[in-house]
Write a protein that holds these residues in place. Structure first.
Motif, PDB file in Angstrom:
ATOM      1  N   ARG A  66     -16.402  42.751  27.276  1.00 27.43           N
ATOM      2  CA  ARG A  66     -15.580  43.762  27.940  1.00 27.43           C
ATOM      3  C   ARG A  66     -14.325  44.075  27.126  1.00 27.43           C
ATOM      4  O   ARG A  66     -13.744  45.145  27.235  1.00 27.43           O
ATOM      5  N   ASN A  67     -13.882  43.090  26.342  1.00 25.14           N
ATOM      6  CA  ASN A  67     -12.696  43.268  25.512  1.00 25.14           C
ATOM      7  C   ASN A  67     -13.157  43.513  24.077  1.00 25.14           C
ATOM      8  O   ASN A  67     -13.569  42.603  23.375  1.00 25.14           O
ATOM      9  N   THR A  68     -13.108  44.772  23.644  1.00 26.82           N
ATOM     10  CA  THR A  68     -13.652  45.135  22.337  1.00 26.82           C
ATOM     11  C   THR A  68     -12.666  44.897  21.196  1.00 26.82           C
ATOM     12  O   THR A  68     -12.995  45.149  20.040  1.00 26.82           O
ATOM     13  N   SER A  69     -11.492  44.388  21.479  1.00 22.93           N
ATOM     14  CA  SER A  69     -10.492  44.216  20.419  1.00 22.93           C
ATOM     15  C   SER A  69     -10.782  43.006  19.535  1.00 22.93           C
ATOM     16  O   SER A  69     -10.237  42.893  18.452  1.00 22.93           O
ATOM     17  N   HIS A  70     -11.629  42.094  20.009  1.00 20.65           N
ATOM     18  CA  HIS A  70     -11.925  40.889  19.223  1.00 20.65           C
ATOM     19  C   HIS A  70     -13.414  40.763  18.919  1.00 20.65           C
ATOM     20  O   HIS A  70     -13.921  39.650  18.758  1.00 20.65           O
ATOM     21  N   VAL A  71     -14.124  41.873  18.824  1.00 17.21           N
ATOM     22  CA  VAL A  71     -15.567  41.843  18.607  1.00 17.21           C
ATOM     23  C   VAL A  71     -15.904  41.164  17.284  1.00 17.21           C
ATOM     24  O   VAL A  71     -16.800  40.319  17.214  1.00 17.21           O
ATOM     25  N   ALA A  72     -15.198  41.530  16.222  1.00 17.65           N
ATOM     26  CA  ALA A  72     -15.493  40.980  14.899  1.00 17.65           C
ATOM     27  C   ALA A  72     -15.307  39.460  14.889  1.00 17.65           C
ATOM     28  O   ALA A  72     -16.126  38.728  14.336  1.00 17.65           O
ATOM     29  N   LEU A  73     -14.224  38.993  15.532  1.00 17.81           N
ATOM     30  CA  LEU A  73     -13.959  37.554  15.577  1.00 17.81           C
ATOM     31  C   LEU A  73     -15.043  36.826  16.374  1.00 17.81           C
ATOM     32  O   LEU A  73     -15.554  35.777  15.954  1.00 17.81           O
ATOM     33  N   LEU A  74     -15.403  37.389  17.530  1.00 21.47           N
ATOM     34  CA  LEU A  74     -16.443  36.783  18.360  1.00 21.47           C
ATOM     35  C   LEU A  74     -17.785  36.759  17.626  1.00 21.47           C
ATOM     36  O   LEU A  74     -18.516  35.765  17.687  1.00 21.47           O
ATOM     37  N   ALA A  75     -18.097  37.849  16.931  1.00 24.83           N
ATOM     38  CA  ALA A  75     -19.347  37.912  16.181  1.00 24.83           C
ATOM     39  C   ALA A  75     -19.377  36.834  15.105  1.00 24.83           C
ATOM     40  O   ALA A  75     -20.411  36.185  14.888  1.00 24.83           O
ATOM     41  N   GLY A  76     -18.257  36.624  14.444  1.00 18.19           N
ATOM     42  CA  GLY A  76     -18.177  35.578  13.434  1.00 18.19           C
ATOM     43  C   GLY A  76     -18.403  34.202  14.028  1.00 18.19           C
ATOM     44  O   GLY A  76     -19.136  33.380  13.475  1.00 18.19           O
ATOM     45  N   PHE A  77     -17.786  33.948  15.193  1.00 23.76           N
ATOM     46  CA  PHE A  77     -17.959  32.654  15.872  1.00 23.76           C
ATOM     47  C   PHE A  77     -19.412  32.443  16.297  1.00 23.76           C
ATOM     48  O   PHE A  77     -19.969  31.350  16.120  1.00 23.76           O
ATOM     49  N   VAL A  78     -20.014  33.484  16.863  1.00 23.29           N
ATOM     50  CA  VAL A  78     -21.397  33.379  17.344  1.00 23.29           C
ATOM     51  C   VAL A  78     -22.346  33.114  16.183  1.00 23.29           C
ATOM     52  O   VAL A  78     -23.225  32.243  16.248  1.00 23.29           O
ATOM     53  N   PHE A  79     -22.155  33.850  15.092  1.00 26.56           N
ATOM     54  CA  PHE A  79     -23.039  33.696  13.945  1.00 26.56           C
ATOM     55  C   PHE A  79     -22.854  32.332  13.279  1.00 26.56           C
ATOM     56  O   PHE A  79     -23.803  31.728  12.791  1.00 26.56           O
ATOM     57  N   SER A  80     -21.618  31.840  13.285  1.00 27.28           N
ATOM     58  CA  SER A  80     -21.332  30.566  12.622  1.00 27.28           C
ATOM     59  C   SER A  80     -21.673  29.352  13.485  1.00 27.28           C
ATOM     60  O   SER A  80     -21.696  28.229  12.977  1.00 27.28           O
ATOM     61  N   THR A 100     -18.140  35.062   7.629  1.00 23.94           N
ATOM     62  CA  THR A 100     -16.856  34.845   8.298  1.00 23.94           C
ATOM     63  C   THR A 100     -15.749  34.601   7.264  1.00 23.94           C
ATOM     64  O   THR A 100     -14.648  35.155   7.364  1.00 23.94           O
ATOM     65  N   ILE A 101     -16.048  33.761   6.267  1.00 24.62           N
ATOM     66  CA  ILE A 101     -15.063  33.467   5.221  1.00 24.62           C
ATOM     67  C   ILE A 101     -14.731  34.727   4.427  1.00 24.62           C
ATOM     68  O   ILE A 101     -13.565  35.038   4.171  1.00 24.62           O
ATOM     69  N   GLY A 102     -15.783  35.472   4.048  1.00 20.81           N
ATOM     70  CA  GLY A 102     -15.574  36.702   3.289  1.00 20.81           C
ATOM     71  C   GLY A 102     -14.737  37.714   4.057  1.00 20.81           C
ATOM     72  O   GLY A 102     -13.828  38.338   3.499  1.00 20.81           O
ATOM     73  N   GLY A 103     -15.037  37.869   5.347  1.00 19.52           N
ATOM     74  CA  GLY A 103     -14.276  38.812   6.168  1.00 19.52           C
ATOM     75  C   GLY A 103     -12.825  38.399   6.331  1.00 19.52           C
ATOM     76  O   GLY A 103     -11.913  39.232   6.265  1.00 19.52           O
ATOM     77  N   TYR A 104     -12.586  37.088   6.523  1.00 19.25           N
ATOM     78  CA  TYR A 104     -11.218  36.595   6.705  1.00 19.25           C
ATOM     79  C   TYR A 104     -10.386  36.795   5.439  1.00 19.25           C
ATOM     80  O   TYR A 104      -9.250  37.288   5.492  1.00 19.25           O
ATOM     81  N   VAL A 105     -10.956  36.420   4.304  1.00 19.46           N
ATOM     82  CA  VAL A 105     -10.219  36.553   3.036  1.00 19.46           C
ATOM     83  C   VAL A 105      -9.937  38.022   2.743  1.00 19.46           C
ATOM     84  O   VAL A 105      -8.823  38.384   2.332  1.00 19.46           O
ATOM     85  N   ALA A 106     -10.939  38.884   2.959  1.00 20.46           N
ATOM     86  CA  ALA A 106     -10.759  40.310   2.684  1.00 20.46           C
ATOM     87  C   ALA A 106      -9.672  40.917   3.558  1.00 20.46           C
ATOM     88  O   ALA A 106      -8.859  41.725   3.095  1.00 20.46           O
ATOM     89  N   GLU A 107      -9.653  40.497   4.823  1.00 22.78           N
ATOM     90  CA  GLU A 107      -8.677  41.070   5.760  1.00 22.78           C
ATOM     91  C   GLU A 107      -7.265  40.612   5.457  1.00 22.78           C
ATOM     92  O   GLU A 107      -6.304  41.373   5.615  1.00 22.78           O
ATOM     93  N   PRO A 120     -20.085  41.280   5.492  1.00 22.90           N
ATOM     94  CA  PRO A 120     -19.197  42.070   6.331  1.00 22.90           C
ATOM     95  C   PRO A 120     -18.272  43.013   5.561  1.00 22.90           C
ATOM     96  O   PRO A 120     -17.748  43.970   6.131  1.00 22.90           O
ATOM     97  N   ILE A 121     -18.061  42.733   4.257  1.00 19.88           N
ATOM     98  CA  ILE A 121     -17.092  43.535   3.501  1.00 19.88           C
ATOM     99  C   ILE A 121     -17.755  44.552   2.581  1.00 19.88           C
ATOM    100  O   ILE A 121     -17.081  45.390   1.989  1.00 19.88           O
ATOM    101  N   LEU A 122     -19.083  44.495   2.497  1.00 17.49           N
ATOM    102  CA  LEU A 122     -19.797  45.353   1.559  1.00 17.49           C
ATOM    103  C   LEU A 122     -19.567  46.843   1.803  1.00 17.49           C
ATOM    104  O   LEU A 122     -19.233  47.576   0.858  1.00 17.49           O
ATOM    105  N   PRO A 123     -19.727  47.339   3.036  1.00 26.84           N
ATOM    106  CA  PRO A 123     -19.484  48.773   3.248  1.00 26.84           C
ATOM    107  C   PRO A 123     -18.056  49.185   2.878  1.00 26.84           C
ATOM    108  O   PRO A 123     -17.837  50.273   2.316  1.00 26.84           O
ATOM    109  N   LEU A 124     -17.093  48.325   3.187  1.00 25.39           N
ATOM    110  CA  LEU A 124     -15.698  48.643   2.875  1.00 25.39           C
ATOM    111  C   LEU A 124     -15.472  48.674   1.363  1.00 25.39           C
ATOM    112  O   LEU A 124     -14.757  49.548   0.846  1.00 25.39           O
ATOM    113  N   TYR A 125     -16.085  47.734   0.658  1.00 28.81           N
ATOM    114  CA  TYR A 125     -15.902  47.667  -0.794  1.00 28.81           C
ATOM    115  C   TYR A 125     -16.579  48.855  -1.475  1.00 28.81           C
ATOM    116  O   TYR A 125     -16.037  49.440  -2.429  1.00 28.81           O
ATOM    117  N   ILE A 126     -17.772  49.219  -0.990  1.00 26.68           N
ATOM    118  CA  ILE A 126     -18.488  50.361  -1.570  1.00 26.68           C
ATOM    119  C   ILE A 126     -17.695  51.652  -1.349  1.00 26.68           C
ATOM    120  O   ILE A 126     -17.619  52.505  -2.244  1.00 26.68           O
TER     121      ILE A 126
END
Length: 403
Positions: free
Chosen positions: A242-256, A152-159, A27-33
């Motif tokens: 419908r609520n796009t403000s928590h998409v990243a968090l929901l995606a992390g939960f779904v994937f995990s 999820t861990i990588g995204g949380y620590v980076a944020e 999740p952090i690769l594009p941001l780091y690049i």
């Protein structure tokens, strides 16, 4: 505490951290690049794909090599080599000055890996038959959980702490794995083959070639299924939510969710494999996993998808320990490291292929087809397993019982 239990605890921690280290970049690769000086959107996507995928391709090449070294020199030396090497390499990624250094370090990470292969071989060869299913089932949760929770861990620590700290923290955890391995892992290693065998020679003396190959393919298909949704999960959640403000968090939960289910179910299903036969667990798990993928294409909200991903994790949890149990059962102990190395290569290739498959199918046909095609792969694999593994081993067990 029995030695096999202590080894299992240390290996579980090390494999979990290794899984996190392999996948936390997603999740952090594009941001780091971008932070490293690449600003063109197409170039960022291109470099991200290369940097993420190259580790798994190189790992697939080197995994059998380290498996051979484990059979020759012992499994503990391979654990020490891989954990210390990855601690240095992953930690160094936080100091990368440009994208080429990052890609080079990702390649080096793939080359020095082998912790999972050595751990699986160590536990398979040092654990008594009575506890083998439980031990291998428990161990199988580590790498899957680390790989699925890593983003999820990588995204949380980076944020919360900064992108570089994702690498520093993972490197520090790998260093802890190295230290605990030095002091806590015990191995009674006796080398059986004095001569170093080539890959061709190893394969020539594998007693059950067809069965072994089927198990490799099953492990490959499972990892394809686990990672085919990775490229599209965030986009799919955006469409469903419908609520796009928590998409990243929901995606992390779904994937995990799959990883959590795997942690819960794998030890129990590994133990069940010892009781009723690993071939039965593999067949039922493949059919269940294939069927559970179908409704994922038709969910109406992220919570339904999360529930189905959890159920898929429960089904998939029966596959890895059962595959490892059968590999241990049909492989001579002198070849165990190399055969597990080949199997791990299949897993690394499946991780890469799953990510590519999911992205390409979604781009060409639509997100729903990712789930349907993955379902078809699992069910076709189940048919193959029925004829090549289930039927063959059941006949063999009946013959033994009638004697």
């Amino acid at each position: 505490m029995p030695i096999w239990k202590r080894n299992l605890i240390v290996c579980w921690f090390g494999m979990f951290v290794t899984g996190v280290g392999m996948s936390q970049l997603a999740p952090i690769l594009p941001l780091y690049i971008k932070q490293l000086g690449v600003h063109n959107a197409n170039s960022i996507a291109q470099y991200s794909g290369i940097a993420f995928g190259i580790t798994f391709i190189i790992s697939a090449i080197f995994s059998p090599i380290w498996g051979m070294a484990a059979d020759k020199y012992g499994r503990k030396p391979m654990l020490l080599r891989a954990s210390l090497g990855m601690a240095v390499v992953v930690g160094s990624m936080g100091f990368a000055h440009n994208v080429y250094v990052l890609i080079g370090l990702r390649m080096l990470q793939g080359a020095i890996t082998g912790y999972s292969t050595a751990c699986t071989t160590l536990i398979a060869t040092q654990t008594d038959q009575e506890h083998a299913g439980l031990a291998l089932g428990t161990l199988s949760t580590a790498n899957i959980a680390g790989s699925l929770l890593g983003p999820t861990i990588g995204g949380y620590v980076a944020e919360n702490f900064g992108i570089q700290h994702s690498f520093f923290i993972t490197g520090a955890l790998l260093l802890i794995a190295f230290i605990t391995t030095v002091f806590l892992v015990k191995e009674n290693f006796v080398r059986e083959h004095k001569k170093t065998l080539s890959i061709k020679e190893v394969w020539s003396i594998v007693p059950e070639k067809s069965l072994t190959l089927t198990l490799f393919v099953t492990f490959f298909v499972l990892t394809v299924a686990l990672y085919s949704v990775e490229p599209i999960i965030t986009v799919y959640i955006t469409q469903l939510s419908r609520n796009t403000s928590h998409v990243a968090l929901l995606a992390g939960f779904v994937f995990s969710a799959s990883g959590l289910a795997n942690i819960i179910a794998a030890p129990r299903l590994g133990k069940l494999s010892d009781k009723i036969g690993a071939q039965k667990v593999i067949l039922v798990a493949l059919i269940a996993a294939g069927l559970i993928f179908i409704p994922q294409a038709f969910v109406r909200n992220p919570w339904e998808l999360m529930g189905l991903r959890f159920l898929f994790g429960l089904a998939a949890a029966g596959l890895i320990p059962s595959v490892n149990i059968l590999i241990k059962k049909i492989t001579p102990s002198s070849l165990t490291g190399r055969v597990f190395g080949f199997n791990m290569s299949a897993g690394y290739l499946g991780t890469f292929a799953g990510s590519v498959l999911g992205g390409q199918v979604a781009a060409w046909f639509g997100i729903h087809y990712v789930f349907l095609i993955t379902s078809a792969l699992l069910l076709l694999n189940a048919i193959w397993v029925y004829f090549k593994v289930y039927t063959k081993l059941n006949i063999h067990e009946l013959a033994l019982n009638n004697k």
